[in-house]
Design an enzyme around this catalytic site. Structure first.
Site, PDB file in Angstrom:
ATOM      1  N   SER A 122      -6.491  20.145 -18.918  1.00 11.80           N
ATOM      2  CA  SER A 122      -5.631  21.283 -19.292  1.00 11.80           C
ATOM      3  C   SER A 122      -4.424  21.392 -18.386  1.00 11.80           C
ATOM      4  O   SER A 122      -3.488  22.115 -18.723  1.00 11.80           O
ATOM      5  CB  SER A 122      -6.396  22.608 -19.292  1.00 11.80           C
ATOM      6  N   ASN A 193      -0.478  27.202 -22.776  1.00 13.05           N
ATOM      7  CA  ASN A 193      -0.561  27.771 -21.429  1.00 13.05           C
ATOM      8  C   ASN A 193       0.811  28.065 -20.845  1.00 13.05           C
ATOM      9  O   ASN A 193       0.934  28.813 -19.878  1.00 13.05           O
ATOM     10  CB  ASN A 193      -1.359  26.851 -20.512  1.00 13.05           C
TER      11      ASN A 193
HETATM   12  P1  NAD Z   1     -17.706  21.720 -17.067  1.00 13.01           P
HETATM   13  O1  NAD Z   1     -17.760  21.904 -15.596  1.00 13.01           O
HETATM   14  O2  NAD Z   1     -18.398  22.681 -17.962  1.00 13.01           O
HETATM   15  O3  NAD Z   1     -18.297  20.253 -17.397  1.00 13.01           O
HETATM   16  C1  NAD Z   1     -17.900  19.072 -16.745  1.00 13.01           C
HETATM   17  C2  NAD Z   1     -19.024  18.062 -16.889  1.00 13.01           C
HETATM   18  O4  NAD Z   1     -18.532  16.797 -16.451  1.00 13.01           O
HETATM   19  C3  NAD Z   1     -20.244  18.379 -16.027  1.00 13.01           C
HETATM   20  O5  NAD Z   1     -21.394  18.349 -16.832  1.00 13.01           O
HETATM   21  C4  NAD Z   1     -20.276  17.258 -14.985  1.00 13.01           C
HETATM   22  O6  NAD Z   1     -21.605  16.868 -14.657  1.00 13.01           O
HETATM   23  C5  NAD Z   1     -19.562  16.154 -15.715  1.00 13.01           C
HETATM   24  N1  NAD Z   1     -18.929  15.164 -14.848  1.00 13.01           N
HETATM   25  C6  NAD Z   1     -18.162  15.416 -13.776  1.00 13.01           C
HETATM   26  N2  NAD Z   1     -17.701  14.243 -13.259  1.00 13.01           N
HETATM   27  C7  NAD Z   1     -18.193  13.257 -14.044  1.00 13.01           C
HETATM   28  C8  NAD Z   1     -18.062  11.831 -14.043  1.00 13.01           C
HETATM   29  N3  NAD Z   1     -17.318  11.216 -13.126  1.00 13.01           N
HETATM   30  N4  NAD Z   1     -18.708  11.125 -15.004  1.00 13.01           N
HETATM   31  C9  NAD Z   1     -19.444  11.754 -15.929  1.00 13.01           C
HETATM   32  N5  NAD Z   1     -19.609  13.103 -15.986  1.00 13.01           N
HETATM   33  C10 NAD Z   1     -18.979  13.837 -15.055  1.00 13.01           C
HETATM   34  O7  NAD Z   1     -16.169  21.581 -17.429  1.00 13.01           O
HETATM   35  P2  NAD Z   1     -15.417  22.053 -18.772  1.00 13.01           P
HETATM   36  O8  NAD Z   1     -15.091  23.494 -18.680  1.00 13.01           O
HETATM   37  O9  NAD Z   1     -16.142  21.529 -19.953  1.00 13.01           O
HETATM   38  O10 NAD Z   1     -14.020  21.278 -18.598  1.00 13.01           O
HETATM   39  C11 NAD Z   1     -13.928  19.883 -18.765  1.00 13.01           C
HETATM   40  C12 NAD Z   1     -12.465  19.493 -18.889  1.00 13.01           C
HETATM   41  O11 NAD Z   1     -11.879  20.182 -19.989  1.00 13.01           O
HETATM   42  C13 NAD Z   1     -11.590  19.806 -17.685  1.00 13.01           C
HETATM   43  O12 NAD Z   1     -10.627  18.789 -17.553  1.00 13.01           O
HETATM   44  C14 NAD Z   1     -10.943  21.126 -18.071  1.00 13.01           C
HETATM   45  O13 NAD Z   1      -9.707  21.321 -17.422  1.00 13.01           O
HETATM   46  C15 NAD Z   1     -10.730  20.905 -19.548  1.00 13.01           C
HETATM   47  N6  NAD Z   1     -10.622  22.141 -20.369  1.00 13.01           N
HETATM   48  C16 NAD Z   1     -11.459  23.189 -20.152  1.00 13.01           C
HETATM   49  C17 NAD Z   1     -11.364  24.318 -20.948  1.00 13.01           C
HETATM   50  C18 NAD Z   1     -12.286  25.493 -20.751  1.00 13.01           C
HETATM   51  O14 NAD Z   1     -11.973  26.581 -21.263  1.00 13.01           O
HETATM   52  N7  NAD Z   1     -13.418  25.333 -20.087  1.00 13.01           N
HETATM   53  C19 NAD Z   1     -10.405  24.359 -21.990  1.00 13.01           C
HETATM   54  C20 NAD Z   1      -9.592  23.242 -22.204  1.00 13.01           C
HETATM   55  C21 NAD Z   1      -9.702  22.140 -21.391  1.00 13.01           C
END
Ligand code: NAD
Length: 487
Positions: A122, A193
């Site tokens: 993001s 954003n």
């Molecule tokens: P989250 O913390 O819920 O999940 C991340 C997952 O990735 C975890 O389960 C972790 O174990 C896993 N992980 C971390 N490093 C890893 C690796 N090297 N290999 C494999 N698995 C790995 O995060 P999220 O909220 O789902 O966000 C994920 C991405 O999406 C981020 O880049 C975030 O900026 C983006 N994003 C989030 C949102 C939101 O509202 N949460 C919205 C849009 C984009």
């Protein structure tokens, strides 16, 4: 190039976003492999996705047989090598540049020669993630919104080396997934954003000037037509998350004043008042929430004089229908209503103090036909009571806002339009995509440019000019698009 909905897809990261993306891909027909290095995260993700499909069955959106087929198409593993056969890999892991770079480096070693790689980042630059990647032509950004199954918008971001055929193929695939894809240049904040920033910034600015939070939120919902007010929305998102997005946009804009951070929000983060999740943020959720202070109207019979009601016409007509005597008076300027000698005029960005002969300034509503509340600024409590009496007859409630340039609703709408206009002027996205993004990614009730066109772009430019002069703040300077400097 084409990616079909029966082609295998891999999702890396079994967190909030990864699980949502996997669900949508599996519903669209793909066999999906969800990969996470953490076994507990995979377990949690599998349970969550199962519950989400069950809820869809319970709501009648999915039948049990379809649910089972979708479920059987999803596989869960810690072994990254299982991404090998995927036509598309979507990454949704932690928001850390080096970790994402390392992951894509590893994926590049296992995937097919024509696999497309996408990041759901993001705030990071797509070009920066791809910098050392051998497959840069097949790498792009796919920014989904949370919750993925419910939010239609996907921002599609080409990096500096992304093959246009890849962008085209992924855009078509997103449509096949039932999403609304928009194309965005690789800039921090993408569309949503970046353009939504003023919504929060204006809420915090009003709060900082002493407008009480319940009034800010009620005015933006009841007159602005937004689903949630900016302060309660930021409380729901969490100030740490919301502030981090603001900071990433500010840093990437190399400190552009318009993206500057809100001191009041930083203070909430520092004091760990993160919003609903910590029970306190702008509001205290351990106690009953404060109600906005609606003004009681005088019940005396009033006579209204008006020439051209303009935007205020629906309110004038509602008052007339309720029995208020409305007389036509050619001597009055447009969008001015005189109530027993008290003059009430629609705001144009100037303060009430600047408006000689005006006693009450009416803040804008996004649409006066449906607005149930009108925000006003008044010279005295008795003037405010007369205005509130008139609005009560027209079946509207009245809120009082401080005498500040652009008041509250007009200022917020104008700044949203300004941010949207700059996004177009800076060739970050097309006008159509900006509108789609704000409707489907931010759930705004109307695209910012649609509002600007309805008000009239000249009027938006004049309003912003008044606010910029009165505040002395360059962030309100009208966009080049409104100045007619963009072809
Ligand atoms: P989250 O913390 O819920 O999940 C991340 C997952 O990735 C975890 O389960 C972790 O174990 C896993 N992980 C971390 N490093 C890893 C690796 N090297 N290999 C494999 N698995 C790995 O995060 P999220 O909220 O789902 O966000 C994920 C991405 O999406 C981020 O880049 C975030 O900026 C983006 N994003 C989030 C949102 C939101 O509202 N949460 C919205 C849009 C984009």
């Amino acid at each position: 190039m084409e990616i079909r909905t029966n082609a295998p897809v891999a999702v890396v990261g079994a967190g909030t976003m990864g699980v949502g993306i996997a669900q949508v891909a599996a519903i669209a027909g793909h066999c999906v492999t969800v990969l996470d290095m953490n076994a507990e995260a995979l377990d949690r993700g599998r349970t969550g996705l199962g519950a989400s499909l069950d809820a869809a069955v319970a709501r009648g959106r999915l039948d049990q047989a379809a649910r089972n087929e979708i479920w059987d198409r999803i596989h869960w593993s810690q072994d990254l090598a299982l991404a090998a056969n995927a036509a598309l890999v979507v990454e949704a892991i932690v928001e850390e540049l080096e970790i994402k770079r390392r992951l894509f480096g590893g994926l590049a070693r296992v995937v097919r020669f024509n696999t497309v790689l996408a990041s759901n980042t993001s705030s990071l630059e797509i070009g920066a993630i791809a910098e050392q990647l051998s497959l840069r032509g097949r790498f792009l950004g796919l920014h989904f919104f949370n919750p993925v199954p419910a939010m239609k918008l996907v921002e599609v971001i080409a990096g500096p080396d992304t093959d246009p055929a890849v962008v085209e193929a992924v855009t078509s695939l997103m449509r096949a997934w039932g999403k609304m894809p928009v194309r965005v240049r690789d800039v921090a904040g993408f569309i949503v954003n970046r353009v939504a920033r003023p919504y929060y910034a204006e809420g915090f600015a009003a709060l900082g000037e002493g407008v009480d939070p319940a009034t800010v939120d009620a005015a933006m919902v009841e007159a602005g037509g937004f689903r949630m007010g900016p302060l309660s929305l930021a409380d729901m998102i969490g100030h740490d998350v919301n502030y981090a997005v603001a900071a990433s946009v500010f840093d990437a804009g190399v400190g552009l004043p318009r993206f500057r951070l809100q001191e009041a929000q930083r203070s909430l983060v520092e004091r760990k008042l993160l919003g609903r999740k910590s029970s306190k943020g702008v509001y205290d959720y351990t106690a009953p929430l404060p109600a906005p202070f609606y003004i009681d109207g005088t019940s005396a019979r009033i006579e209204a004089r008006v020439s051209d009601g303009g935007l205020l016409r629906p309110v004038v007509e509602a008052a007339r229908a309720a029995g208020v005597a409305v007389l036509h008076d050619d001597r009055l300027p447009p969008e001015t209503i005189e109530l027993d000698g008290i003059r009430m005029a629609l705001g144009d960005g100037r303060t009430l103090a600047e408006r000689t002969g005006v006693h009450i300034l009416v803040d804008h509503a996004r649409d006066f036909t449906i607005a149930k509340t009108i925000a006003i600024t008044a010279r005295s409590a008795s003037h405010a009571a007369v205005a509130a009496g008139f609005f009560r007859a027209a079946e509207r409630r009245t809120l009082m806002v401080a005498d500040r340039p652009g008041q509250l609703v007009l200022r917020t709408l104008a700044q949203l339009a300004n941010a949207a206009a700059d996004t177009i002027a800076d060739q970050i996205a097309s006008a159509e995509d900006v509108e789609t993004a704000m409707l489907y990614g931010a759930n705004h009730p109307e695209g910012p440019l649609s509002w600007a066109r309805r008000l009239g772009c000249d009027r938006v430019r004049l309003t912003l000019g008044h606010i910029a002069r009165a505040t002395g703040d360059p962030i309100y300077s009208p966009s080049a698009l409104f100045e007619g400097r963009v072809s």
